[in-house]
Design a protein around this motif. Structure first.
Motif, short mmCIF file in Angstrom:
data_model
loop_
_atom_site.label_atom_id
_atom_site.label_comp_id
_atom_site.label_asym_id
_atom_site.label_seq_id
_atom_site.Cartn_x
_atom_site.Cartn_y
_atom_site.Cartn_z
N GLN A 37 -17.21 -0.14 -2.61
CA GLN A 37 -16.69 -0.30 -3.96
C GLN A 37 -15.41 0.05 -4.38
N THR A 38 -14.66 -0.91 -4.71
CA THR A 38 -13.24 -0.81 -5.12
C THR A 38 -13.10 -1.35 -6.56
N VAL A 39 -11.81 -1.30 -7.07
CA VAL A 39 -11.63 -1.69 -8.35
C VAL A 39 -10.58 -2.93 -8.37
N ASN A 40 -10.58 -3.71 -9.61
CA ASN A 40 -9.53 -4.51 -9.83
C ASN A 40 -8.34 -4.04 -10.47
N ALA A 41 -7.30 -3.68 -9.60
CA ALA A 41 -6.43 -2.32 -10.31
C ALA A 41 -5.21 -2.96 -10.48
N ASP A 42 -4.87 -2.79 -11.60
CA ASP A 42 -3.34 -3.33 -12.33
C ASP A 42 -2.36 -2.38 -11.65
N SER A 43 -1.38 -3.18 -10.95
CA SER A 43 -0.36 -2.15 -10.17
C SER A 43 0.45 -1.45 -11.33
N THR A 44 0.51 -1.68 -12.53
CA THR A 44 1.42 -0.92 -13.43
C THR A 44 0.77 0.28 -14.04
N GLY B 70 -0.77 10.15 -7.27
CA GLY B 70 -1.30 9.57 -6.35
C GLY B 70 -0.55 9.33 -4.97
N LEU B 71 -1.11 9.08 -4.17
CA LEU B 71 -0.72 8.80 -2.54
C LEU B 71 -0.04 7.39 -2.58
N ASP B 72 0.06 6.55 -3.95
CA ASP B 72 0.79 5.38 -4.04
C ASP B 72 2.16 5.56 -4.87
N GLY B 73 2.41 6.95 -4.89
CA GLY B 73 3.72 7.32 -5.33
C GLY B 73 3.72 7.27 -6.90
N LYS B 74 2.53 7.05 -7.79
CA LYS B 74 2.64 6.67 -9.04
C LYS B 74 2.07 8.13 -9.80
N LEU B 75 2.75 7.90 -10.95
CA LEU B 75 2.53 9.27 -11.98
C LEU B 75 2.06 8.56 -13.24
N ILE B 76 0.97 8.71 -13.61
CA ILE B 76 0.39 7.85 -14.67
C ILE B 76 -0.32 8.84 -15.81
N SER B 77 0.05 8.53 -17.40
CA SER B 77 -0.43 9.05 -18.13
C SER B 77 -1.51 8.44 -18.75
N TYR B 78 -2.77 9.21 -19.31
CA TYR B 78 -3.93 8.54 -19.87
C TYR B 78 -3.95 9.29 -21.30
N SER C 181 -2.63 1.40 -12.95
CA SER C 181 -3.61 2.17 -12.20
C SER C 181 -3.23 2.53 -10.89
N HIS C 182 -3.85 3.76 -10.40
CA HIS C 182 -3.65 4.22 -9.14
C HIS C 182 -4.54 3.16 -8.07
N VAL C 183 -3.97 2.69 -6.89
CA VAL C 183 -4.34 1.89 -5.90
C VAL C 183 -4.56 2.78 -4.60
N ALA D 53 -13.59 -6.41 -4.68
CA ALA D 53 -12.45 -6.58 -3.81
C ALA D 53 -11.19 -6.01 -4.98
N VAL D 54 -10.20 -5.73 -4.18
CA VAL D 54 -8.93 -5.08 -4.75
C VAL D 54 -7.99 -6.36 -4.75
N ASN D 55 -7.31 -6.58 -6.07
CA ASN D 55 -6.26 -7.67 -6.11
C ASN D 55 -4.90 -6.95 -6.20
N LYS D 56 -4.39 -6.96 -5.04
CA LYS D 56 -2.96 -6.23 -4.86
C LYS D 56 -1.69 -6.90 -5.14
N THR D 57 -0.75 -6.73 -5.67
CA THR D 57 0.48 -7.42 -5.86
C THR D 57 1.29 -6.97 -4.47
#
Length: 371
Positions: A333-340, A361-369, A342-344, A302-306
């Protein structure tokens, strides 16, 4: 380690980072930032419809945008701002993708229909950017919607692109007034390269499944490619002889990928509808090996969304509907995504900068790894 760079209200369709400039596409709006400070420099609203791709040429600093409105823009840096020039594309349908060559003298554009392929360059005699079309015979190109393309790393002249029926072609974009034929002396494909000549035409894996992206394997004289198809497969392909060397599926990530980029001579990153950036490597250019997910988050049911995530999902509800059929056929299959950090939602684009992988992502986020 993941770090959130931007969190915008609307989906990020494409982005690019070069020369400390970050260009981001949101619907029909282009946002230009100073990357080191993430301060907004300029907002461009010259497109009428969704921007489909962005590319920045490292040599000239020029920004290229393509759009569903059938137009391209070239933005040239000038006195801390950008001057805008529209390209005479002569395309009949929306433009899927655009990519500069290394020198910045020309770029390639592909259409979403009509199988149109254009080579664009600046014509100083009329002071305008123009497009010269490549006509591929129906016997060598069967799909109408052209996907992403990749410039041959050995030169600024040959390109490889794919279509919506799994056709993979390599063609010449040689222009006498721009290109030096000596750059092609070491090419493994042919001896003569007139404009528009089809050098190779293959159906990798013989399955007519759309190819979403292609990337040349470094230091293989442009012979080997990694390509990703909409069935979720990753293929190492010999583009000279038309042979599939290796093909794999990741059993833990069952949704398709839509972008692939090499970060070293043997390692590459892929991402897409599974919301993850994944690291793979090539072993002796014979096998594909999964290394890790850059998120390092275990699979859950499941996905835990804020509450913040709910707003992002609302902005991308059309994309969710688009993938409804895909999800119903696969294993959810999905992930336990941190909204800060991780892409959801679907990853739309990625790039590599200073040892970091950045994804949008389509979630409007730009994330650096960090790698």
């Amino acid at each position: 380690m993941a770090k959130l760079l931007l969190k915008l209200k609307q989906p990020i369709r494409s982005f690019c980072i070069k020369n400390d400039i970050l260009a981001v596409a949101q619907d029909n709006i282009l946002l230009i930032y100073k990357y080191s400070t993430l301060s907004l420099i300029q907002t461009i609203k010259n497109h009428d419809k969704t921007i489909t791709s962005i590319d920045i040429n490292e040599t000239t600093g020029n920004i290229l945008t393509t759009s569903e409105d059938r137009t391209c823009l070239v933005l040239t840096p000038s006195n801390n701002t950008y001057t805008i020039a529209q390209v005479a594309t002569r395309f009949l349908k929306s433009i899927n993708f655009g990519k500069w060559n290394k020198s910045g003298t020309k770029f390639i554009i592909t259409s979403s229909d009509m199988a149109q392929l254009g080579v664009c360059y600046y014509d100083s005699s009329i002071n305008w950017w123009i497009s010269k079309h490549i006509s591929i015979p129906d016997t060598q190109l069967h799909g109408n919607s052209l996907k992403k393309c990749s410039w041959d790393p050995e030169n600024d002249i040959l390109i490889t692109f794919a279509d919506n029926l799994g056709n993979l072609l390599t063609v010449s974009t040689f222009l006498k007034h721009l290109d030096n034929k000596d750059a092609l002396k070491t090419s493994i494909y042919d001896q003569k390269f007139p404009f528009g000549k089809v050098l190779t035409s293959w159906y990798p894996n013989n399955n007519l499944i759309p190819i979403n992206d292609v990337a040349y394997v470094p230091n293989t004289k442009s012979q080997l490619l990694v390509l990703i198809q909409i069935d979720g497969s990753i293929t190492l392909f010999d583009n000279l002889n038309g042979n599939t060397i290796a093909r794999i599926y990741n059993k833990d990530f069952k949704k398709p990928f839509n972008v692939v980029k090499f970060i070293t001579d043997t390692e590459f990153i892929i991402a897409g509808y599974n919301n993850f950036a994944l690291l793979y490597s090539l072993e002796n250019n014979q096998q594909i090996k999964f290394i890790k997910s850059l998120n390092d988050i275990p699979q859950q049911n499941a996905v835990n969304k804020t509450e913040d995530d709910e707003e992002q999902f609302t902005s991308g509800i059309q994309a969710l509907k688009m993938f409804k059929n895909m999800d119903s056929r696969g294993i959810n299959q999905t992930v336990n995504a941190d909204s800060t950090n991780s892409h959801v939602m679907t990853i739309t684009d990625l790039t590599v900068d200073s040892g970091n992988v950045i994804t949008s992502g389509l979630d409007g986020k730009l994330i650096s790894y960090s790698l």
